[in-house]
Design a protein around this motif. Sequence first.
Motif, PDB file in Angstrom:
ATOM      1  N   UNK A   1       0.799  -1.228   0.000  1.00  0.00           N
ATOM      2  CA  UNK A   1       0.000   0.000   0.000  1.00  0.00           C
ATOM      3  C   UNK A   1       0.826   1.270   0.000  1.00  0.00           C
ATOM      4  N   UNK A   2       2.146   1.147   0.130  1.00  0.00           N
ATOM      5  CA  UNK A   2       2.981   2.352   0.180  1.00  0.00           C
ATOM      6  C   UNK A   2       3.319   2.801  -1.241  1.00  0.00           C
ATOM      7  N   UNK A   3       3.665   4.075  -1.436  1.00  0.00           N
ATOM      8  CA  UNK A   3       4.055   4.551  -2.763  1.00  0.00           C
ATOM      9  C   UNK A   3       5.244   3.754  -3.301  1.00  0.00           C
ATOM     10  N   UNK A   4       5.085   3.202  -4.496  1.00  0.00           N
ATOM     11  CA  UNK A   4       6.054   2.232  -5.015  1.00  0.00           C
ATOM     12  C   UNK A   4       6.536   2.591  -6.409  1.00  0.00           C
ATOM     13  N   UNK A   5       7.847   2.521  -6.591  1.00  0.00           N
ATOM     14  CA  UNK A   5       8.486   2.598  -7.900  1.00  0.00           C
ATOM     15  C   UNK A   5       9.103   1.240  -8.189  1.00  0.00           C
ATOM     16  N   UNK A   6       8.744   0.652  -9.325  1.00  0.00           N
ATOM     17  CA  UNK A   6       9.336  -0.620  -9.731  1.00  0.00           C
ATOM     18  C   UNK A   6      10.053  -0.406 -11.063  1.00  0.00           C
ATOM     19  N   UNK A   7      11.351  -0.717 -11.090  1.00  0.00           N
ATOM     20  CA  UNK A   7      12.179  -0.540 -12.274  1.00  0.00           C
ATOM     21  C   UNK A   7      12.596  -1.916 -12.791  1.00  0.00           C
TER      22      UNK A   7
END
Length: 279
Positions: free
Chosen positions: A216-222
């Motif tokens: 639920x936390x703000x997530x960046x996936x690269x």
Amino acid sequence: MAEYIQIPTPAGKFDALTSGPQDGRPVLLLHGFPEAAVEWSEQLSVLGAAECFAVAPDQRGYSPGVRPEQVSDYRMSELVGDVLAIAEHFGWERFDLVGHDWGAAVAWATAAGHPERVRTLTTVSVPHLDAFSTALRSDEDQAQRSAYMQGFRSSTAEKALLADNAKKLRQIYYPGVPEHHVDDYVQRLTEPGALTAALNWYRAARYDSGGIGPVEVPTLYVWSTEDVAFGSTAAMATAAHVTGPYRFEMLEEVSHWVPEEAPDSFTRLLLQHLVSHQA
């Protein structure tokens, strides 16, 4: 220039690299296999200059002071516990969490289980663990990509990887990892017990068969298109497992070793993510 420190925890002392003011925004960076905190050299420098307090530990098994012998001591609950123990040492109520490869797996599990502690999550290469688990069962491409894991779990893995001046271990890093980092990693992993400890992360995976649930936390996936270990199926499916603000970035023509092969592109994305979520 990163500073070397040791972080005392109930499990033992973690070796770590830090950069930036200790009263800056806390950012914890978790390396992958078969690497160490040195993986984050470029990011430590940039984060420190941005007034963050960036900490990159050599994780369990990689730090000589935290190298238990039992395989069960490397299950995910222990690895997540190390993250929280390091945060406790610094008195961090909340912190930004960054992870690559196995470090990303630990970061996903930490954010899913302890969202109140994680301000933002940035994961590199490894998709959400539930999306990955589904792809392993249903996607032939991902199953083939992950076949190497069985070899790493075998009792002969250490001998195979270290034979002939660690030829097979060195091959893992190519292409993408700078030569001086490769030499550093190989030197570390040829120390007595070090490679066994690193491989025990794979061997302990049998203890972690359950899912981690949504993040639920703000997530960046690269994710990078030339990653040999993780295909597009799980990468694209990750969005369905993040209920908070989510950003997916795909780097073209970059291998699995994103933080070292494409440090400028990745660090720019990381800083954008941190700036976008200040609260």
